[in-house]
Each structure stands twice: as C-alpha cells, then as structure tokens.
Design a protein around this motif. Structure first.
Motif, short mmCIF file in Angstrom:
data_model
loop_
_atom_site.label_atom_id
_atom_site.label_comp_id
_atom_site.label_asym_id
_atom_site.label_seq_id
_atom_site.Cartn_x
_atom_site.Cartn_y
_atom_site.Cartn_z
N LEU A 15 10.44 18.55 40.41
CA LEU A 15 9.90 17.74 39.30
C LEU A 15 10.49 16.33 39.33
O LEU A 15 9.78 15.33 39.23
N VAL A 16 11.80 16.33 39.51
CA VAL A 16 12.46 14.99 39.57
C VAL A 16 11.95 14.20 40.77
O VAL A 16 11.67 13.00 40.69
N GLY A 17 11.81 14.92 41.88
CA GLY A 17 11.27 14.24 43.09
C GLY A 17 9.90 13.67 42.86
O GLY A 17 9.60 12.54 43.27
N ARG A 18 9.05 14.44 42.17
CA ARG A 18 7.68 13.98 41.91
C ARG A 18 7.69 12.73 40.99
O ARG A 18 6.94 11.78 41.21
N ILE A 19 8.58 12.84 40.01
CA ILE A 19 8.67 11.68 39.09
C ILE A 19 9.10 10.44 39.87
O ILE A 19 8.53 9.35 39.73
#
Lengths: 682, 156
Positions: A15-19
C-alpha cells in the motif's frame, strides 16, 4: 508459509509502495506539464524577468564657448515618480514621502488625488521630485520597499554662465526640447537619438550581462565663436546704455569681419535660461532676439552703402563735390529733403562725415535706382544671413520692379533709401554689411558654430563637417579701403567722435531713425552705430542699436561701440596702431538721421541735451586750444577772436551768435572747426 | 504519539518483537516503558589479529581506473563550465566598471560646470569687488613678438 501477520505486513508495504508510486507519477506528470507542455510559456516568463530591453538615453550635446568652457551642459540625474493608481492611501504616502523630498504633504496628497481622478484620461503618472540629491535618493530607496515609487533617469541642463549669452545659447523646456536660441534651432542635433540595450538581470535584479542592440547617437557638442568676456562686457555696456538713454531695448553685435564669426551677440532685456518655467514676461523676452528677428530702419547707417555705390561705380570720388542746397532740397510734389546743417558744397567725404541726407540723395539720383538696389543686395540687405538662430528676419527691402499687388519701389524710393528710409535691417545684417567694407569686399556669412563633434562610446570625439561658408566677393578692395578711410574720418571729425578708442584707429557711421507712429513723430529714435577697428586691418566689426531712445546714434550708441570694441581688441590682443597719447574727442558733431530730416529741423541743443555737458568737461588727455564763448557776439567779433586763437570757424545764419559747437571751455582738437550759428532772434 | 518502534511493529506485525512487547505484556507492577528504551547498543568484540591482508592487484587497478575516470570527468566538467563561469564573473565586473565610468563621466561634467560657473566673468567681478577695473586700452601693453616672428599677435 507466511503467517497472517506477514501477509498483513506485506499488504501494508504494498500500500505504501503504491502511494509512493502514485505520488511519483503525479510529480512526473506535473513536471511533464511544466517542462514540456508549458515550456514556452515559462521560458517567456523567465526571459521577461531576467531579460529586459532598456533605452540608452542620449545625453544632450554641450554648447561650448570658443575657449572650450561650457555654456550649456547636461548632467545625469535621477527623478522620483509614482503611479497614483498604485497608491492606496494618498495621505499616508504624502506624510511619509513629502518630508523626504521637501514637499508639502498636503500639496502632494492633493496632487496624488487629482492625478488619480485624471487617470481616466490617461494621466497615471506623477513626478514627485526632479533631480534628486544623494540624501533624497538614499532615503527614497528605503521608502521604495513600502511605496510604489519609481526612480527614473533624468538629465539637468546647466548654464554655468547664467544669463551671459542667453539669447544665443537659448534654453530648454521641462521636456528637454530647446525653446530659444541655439538650443531651439539645433535641437535635433543637440538632442541625439536614444539607443536600445538588452540586460540580463540576476535574482536581485542586478545586471550581469548587457549588450547593445541599437547604438544611441549622442547629441552633438557645438563649439561656438562666442567669447565669454566680450559677450559679458557687451551685455554690461549695453544694459548701462539702455538705462542711461532711456531706451526700450537694444542690441550689440561683435563680429570677426574676415570669417563672419560672431564673437558676441547681446540683446537687452536679458533672460535667465535656468528658469524652466518662466513667467509670461520672461517667456516673451526669451523668444525675442532683437539682433536677428526685429529689423528696424537703419537711418544714416545706410549712407555707407550709398557712398560706396557712388565710388565703386566710378561716378564719384571722395573729392567729388556735391551741392547740398544749404540744408533744404525741394522735391517735385514731395516734401523737401532736409539736412541738419545748412551745408553748401561738400565733397563726397564731407557728405559721409557730416551725414548729409541731401548729399547721399543726390548720389543716388545720379547713379540711379537699379544700381542702388544691386548694391543693397551685394551688401546682403533684404536677405537672411543664415546665422544659426531661430526665426531670422530677412529685413525689409521692397522689390525694385513692381510685380503683382505687393509693395515695390516708387520713383522716389531710391532717394530715401539712400539715407536709410523705406528699408529695414537687423543688427546681424548690418554687421555683415560693415564686414564687406572691413574685410576688403567679401560678403561673409555670420555664424556662431565653429566646431561640431560627437562624443563616441570610447570617450573619443568624432569631428563632424560644417557647412561651407565661402565668402563671396562683392566689392573691389580699393573701394573698401577708400570707404574705410572715409569712415575713419567720421569717427575722427564727424558724427561718431564718441566712438574714438584710445590707442586704436576706428571707423564707423552713426544712424538715428526717428520713430513715426500713430501718424506722428515720437521724438524717439532707433539710434545705432556701426563700425570697425583697427582701420588698416579690421579685426572686429561692432554694431550697436538702441531702440526707442530720445538720443541720437552719435550720443547714445557710439560710446557703447567704443567700450565694447575696446574690450574686444584687448581680448583679441590686437596691437595698437595709434600713439597712446592720441587725442580722444567724445563729443559728437550733430548728426542727421533718417526721419528727422524730412520733418522740421530741431535745434541741436534741444536734441542733444547731454552733449553740451560732455563737451564742457574736457578730458585730461585732450590737447589743443580751449573754445571761447562766442554767444552774444557779432560775426566780426567771432572771426577776430577765433583768428587770434588760431581756430577755424564755420558760421551760418545772420545776426548775433546764438549757438556754438563745441561748447565753451571744450578743447578743440587739431583740424576741427568751431561751428557758430547766428540768428537775429535769440 | 506513535513511536518509531510502534511504526516498525505495525509494518512487521506478526513477527515476534523483543523488548517493548515483552515489557508491555508484563504485570502491572512493572515500570512504564521509558522513552527510547527499546533502543539497545550491542558491543561485540572482534578479533582482527588473525586477519591477513592480501594485495588484490586487479581490484587496485579497478579502483585506480575509477578514481582516474572520476578525476578526468571532473576536469572535463570543470573545463566545460569554467569559460562560462569566468565570462559570467567578467560580465559582472564589466557592468560594474561601466556603471563606475558613467558615474565618473557625470561627475566630470558636473565639475566642469561648476568650474565654468566659478570662473565666469560675472563671478570674477563679484570676487574682485571694487578692485576689479577693466584696464583701459592705453594701460594694456602687449608683449613684443619673438625674434623672427612675422605675425605673432592676434590669432591669425
């Protein structure tokens, strides 16, 4: 196998990577938008902030005296301006800025409000203060952080010599354009042409690179022929003479007869070119250059041309005799021409020396109108001289032949023009005419500009060509030499004795044209004196004219000639050509101008009240017998007494001696005569 | 406020945590965790006495090559940027000199104007007061011309 916690952690990490990825995509997209899509816009915006095209102002050229001293010079200054539309609170602005530049805050506030209202008509600009000094500049610099004050480049025109030569130098308006004198006439040359320059500025708006796209053309520096000392003295003596003779105005011109260079040109009244906003009276004086713009009847001065014509045509010699009709020359169907004295037969030299109207009228009658017209033209009468001053008049000389409805010469014109009637000339024209005699027969062009230079970028000056001024031969040199000798006698023994200069020989001619206005003679004259010195090789020609004075040329203008010429010869270091102890006679013989000869003769004592006084106080330089008092004596007694004293006497009339000249007690110079008028009634 | 340990715990949830978790699970009689209590410094003694330095010529050459490349690249970069930089500095200096020249030229004009005003005939008369009298022509004596001079007096 991953535990649930690990799966959870992986999901959160994803999720953090996508953000982070989305954020990076947004950044990249924004960068693409800014750097690709909006590239041109931002390049233009950057250029407009960093790259400016500024005007390179062309500084106005200098006017220099003949010795290189500045007569008019421009100094770069700075001025403070404000756009009233950007001032939110005019009162506050005025309170803060007014004291800094020495302005009344109420006036400043009122001006700001007024300009705000005028903005609708396109006047959104207010000059707060012109030509700031260093302190004002510094203090305004701080205020600029708060208020919308702009500092713009300006130039201040300075006239270091004040009013000296003001009519020649001229003046400029607040907008920087010439409005009088040379400043006006040569405005386009003096003003130059502004150039353009590209400037790259840094973050602090400081220039770090400039290049010129269009060179500015600096105003031309003009070196004038004016001499400051001669000009100053000419103005001083002219002003004194105007006061003393109760004249309305006057002019004095000093010229080099060989080259036509004008060494001094003074007009009275003067004006101060330093006043940028002159009063109405000042503005009128500023635009009235009498010497160039206002022609007047020259009177007896014109006799110089008539006598020159008579001699140059070969019909007369200086010794030729002319019968002067004992003072009244009847003319058919016209008023008779009168002389001041009742002259019998005079030679041509005597006609000029005694300023006989009848004598010159007869010369003109003998030679004819056409040659007179031609000679007037040869002397430049009726033609502009081309001097570099605005609104030059061509004078007044009607055409010889009548064509159309315009005025022209009548059958009697040449009789009157011979002694200065029906003709008008400016002082500059008269100066040019005398120069013809002084330089041996060449018609020169009076001019003021002797050198033109344009200052270059590297500090060097480029010399610019001047218009050709080749003199034109109009008279034979031998004629001029003869006339010079005759004019010298006018100063030595004739009407121009007050013009004699100690140590120098001088020649000249007086002139007095009485003013006829509103159908009557005004007992006011345009009195003039034209002359040159030294006689053998004239270095200066001087013309003096006093307008609307009750005194005649020999009394009013001749002394000014003497003083001005004396200064000019001293400044030019002209060696003396006369003994130091030469006799100087300052009392002029009675002179007949133009107008007064036609009307009733006036007693000389009344016409020249100051004359007797001057003669009664002999100069210690004079040598010779004292003139006795002949008044009240008979003709026989007068002749006996004069014979005993070794004096020559010229008598006129019958009865008892009533008037004499020179006055009793005066010293009679060698070769001069005492004139005694007899009459039965006192 | 979330501590660094808590954030790491959130990311690595599920794995066995040491320190803080253990203490948090403890009984009530235990002290509250102190700030940064979870950071420990471990000191491990390493014995290097038995290490033997072996010269690796290949690695040395590679290192030297890289260093050389960096130096050359730097020099090239400097050579590329130097003219621009120098010209930029020179431009600044030139602009400064131009401004100085304009100021000096203006000052010179101002001084010339002041000099002319101070030496004007009117002003000279003012300085002299009553003592200044224009000499009469008879009082002026011109120096005689030098030997061999044909016409020295006057200006032509």
């Amino acid at each position: 196998m991953e535990t649930s916690a690990e799966v959870k952690a992986t999901k959160r990490a994803l999720l953090v990577g996508r953000i982070a990825f989305a954020w990076a995509v947004v950044i990249v997209a924004r960068l693409l938008y800014l750097q690709v899509v909006k590239h041109e816009d931002f390049v233009q915006a950057a250029k407009s902030q960093q790259k400016h095209t500024v005007e390179i102002p062309a500084l106005r050229g200098e006017l220099l005296a003949r010795d290189g001293t500045p007569l008019a010079i421009s100094i770069r200054t700075e001025s403070a301006v404000v756009n009233p539309m950007r001032v939110k609170d005019a009162e506050f602005f005025a309170t803060m800025v007014g004291p800094v530049v020495g302005l009344d805050r109420r006036e400043l506030a009122a001006a700001l409000k007024e300009r705000k209202e005028k903005k609708a008509r396109g006047r959104g600009f207010l000059m707060i203060k012109r030509h700031l000094n260093a302190e004002e500049r510094e203090r305004l610099g701080y205020l600029r952080r708060t208020f919308p004050i702009e500092i713009m480049e300006d130039a201040r025109r300075e006239y270091p010599n004040g009013m000296v030569g003001a009519h020649v130098v001229g003046s400029i308006s607040a907008e920087g354009n010439g409005n009088a004198g040379l400043e006006q006439k040569l405005n386009s040359e003096l003003k130059g042409k502004p150039g353009k320059m590209v400037v790259l500025t840094g973050s602090r708006q400081d220039n770090y690179l400039t290049w010129v796209t269009e060179e500015s053309v600096q105003g031309v520096n003009l070196t004038l022929s004016l001499d400051r000392v001669i000009q100053h003295d000419a103005e001083k003596y002219l002003a004194e003479a105007v006061q003393e003779t109760s004249a309305a105005g006057g002019t004095a011109l000093v010229m080099d007869p060989q080259t036509g260079e004008v060494l001094a040109l003074a007009n009275y009244p003067f004006f101060d070119p330093r006043h940028e906003t002159p009063t109405k009276a000042e503005a009128e004086v500023r635009h009235k250059n009498i010497a160039v713009q206002i022609p007047c009847e020259p009177g007896s001065v014109m006799k110089m041309i008539t006598v020159t014509m008579g001699i140059d045509t070969g019909k007369f010699t200086p010794e030729s005799t002319i019968y002067c009709e004992n003072g009244a020359f009847p003319r058919p169907k016209r008023r008779p021409i009168h002389d001041h004295g009742r002259y019998g037969t005079l030679d041509v030299a005597g006609v000029l020396i005694k300023s006989s109207n009848i004598g010159v009228a007869k010369i003109s009658l003998t030679v004819g109108p056409k040659p007179l017209y031609e000679y007037l033209k040869k002397f430049g009468i009726g033609d502009r001289t081309g001097i570099e001053l605005p609104a030059e008049s061509r004078g007044l000389l009607w055409p010889l032949e009548c064509r159309g409805k315009g005025p022209c010469w009548t059958p009697a014109s040449h009789e009157y023009i011979a002694f200065g009637h029906e003709v008008a000339a400016t002082a500059v024209q008269l100066g040019r005419a005398v120069s013809v005699i002084a330089n041996g027969g060449l018609l020169v062009q009076p001019h003021l500009v002797v050198k033109k230079t344009r200052p270059g970028v590297d500090g060097k000056e480029e010399a610019l060509p001047l218009p050709g001024r080749k003199p034109q031969r109009v008279l034979r040199p031998e004629t001029c030499f003869t006339i010079r000798r005759l004019m010298e006698r006018v100063v030595v023994e004739g009407t121009g004795r007050a013009a004699a200069i100690p140590g120098y020989s001088a020649g000249g001619k007086t002139g007095s044209a009485e003013i006829f206005e509103n159908g009557a003679w005004q007992n006011r004259h345009n009195s003039s004196f034209i002359g040159f010195a030294p006689v053998t090789n004239p270095r200066v020609v001087v013309v003096v004219t006093l307008n609307r004075t009750p005194k005649l040329g020999g009394v009013a203008a001749a002394p000014v000639f003497r003083k001005v010429t004396e200064t000019a010869l001293r400044v030019l270091q002209v060696p003396k050509d006369r003994p130091e102890t030469d006799v100087v006679v300052k009392s002029p013989a009675p002179e007949m101008g133009g107008a007064e000869k036609i009307k009733e003769e006036k007693p000389p004592a009344q016409a020249e009240p100051g004359e007797t006084k001057e003669e009664a106080a002999p100069s210690p330089l004079l040598t010779g017998p004292k003139v006795p008092d002949f008044r009240g004596k008979t003709l026989l007694a007068v002749l006996r007494e004069s014979a005993e004293r070794g004096m020559e006497v010229e008598t006129s009339g019958q009865g008892m001696a009533r008037e004499q000249q020179p006055a009793p007690g005066a010293i009679l110079p060698r070769g001069a005569r005492v004139r005694v008028r007899f009459s039965v009634t006192p | 406020m979330t501590t660094l340990g808590a954030m790491l715990g959130w990311l690595t949830a599920g794995r066995e945590a040491s320190g803080t978790l253990g203490r948090n699970n403890g009984g009530d009689c235990r002290l509250r965790p102190l700030p940064k209590e979870e950071i420990y410094v471990f000191v491990k003694a390493i014995d290097n006495t038995k290490l033997v330095r072996v010269v690796d010529r290949k690695d040395w050459a590679a290192s030297a090559g890289v260093a050389g490349s960096v130096v050359v690249a730097s020099l090239l970069l400097i050579a590329l940027l130097l003219p621009g930089g120098v010209s930029l500095l020179a431009s600044h200096r030139m602009e400064q000199l131009k401004k100085e020249r304009a100021v000096l030229v203006n000052e010179l004009r101002d001084l010339r104007s002041k000099e002319a005003a101070l030496k004007s005939p009117e002003k000279l008369e003012e300085y002299a007061g009553d003592r200044f009298v224009t000499p009469a022509a008879t009082a002026v004596v011109f120096a005689p011309p030098a030997q061999g001079t044909v016409a020295s007096l006057g200006k032509r």
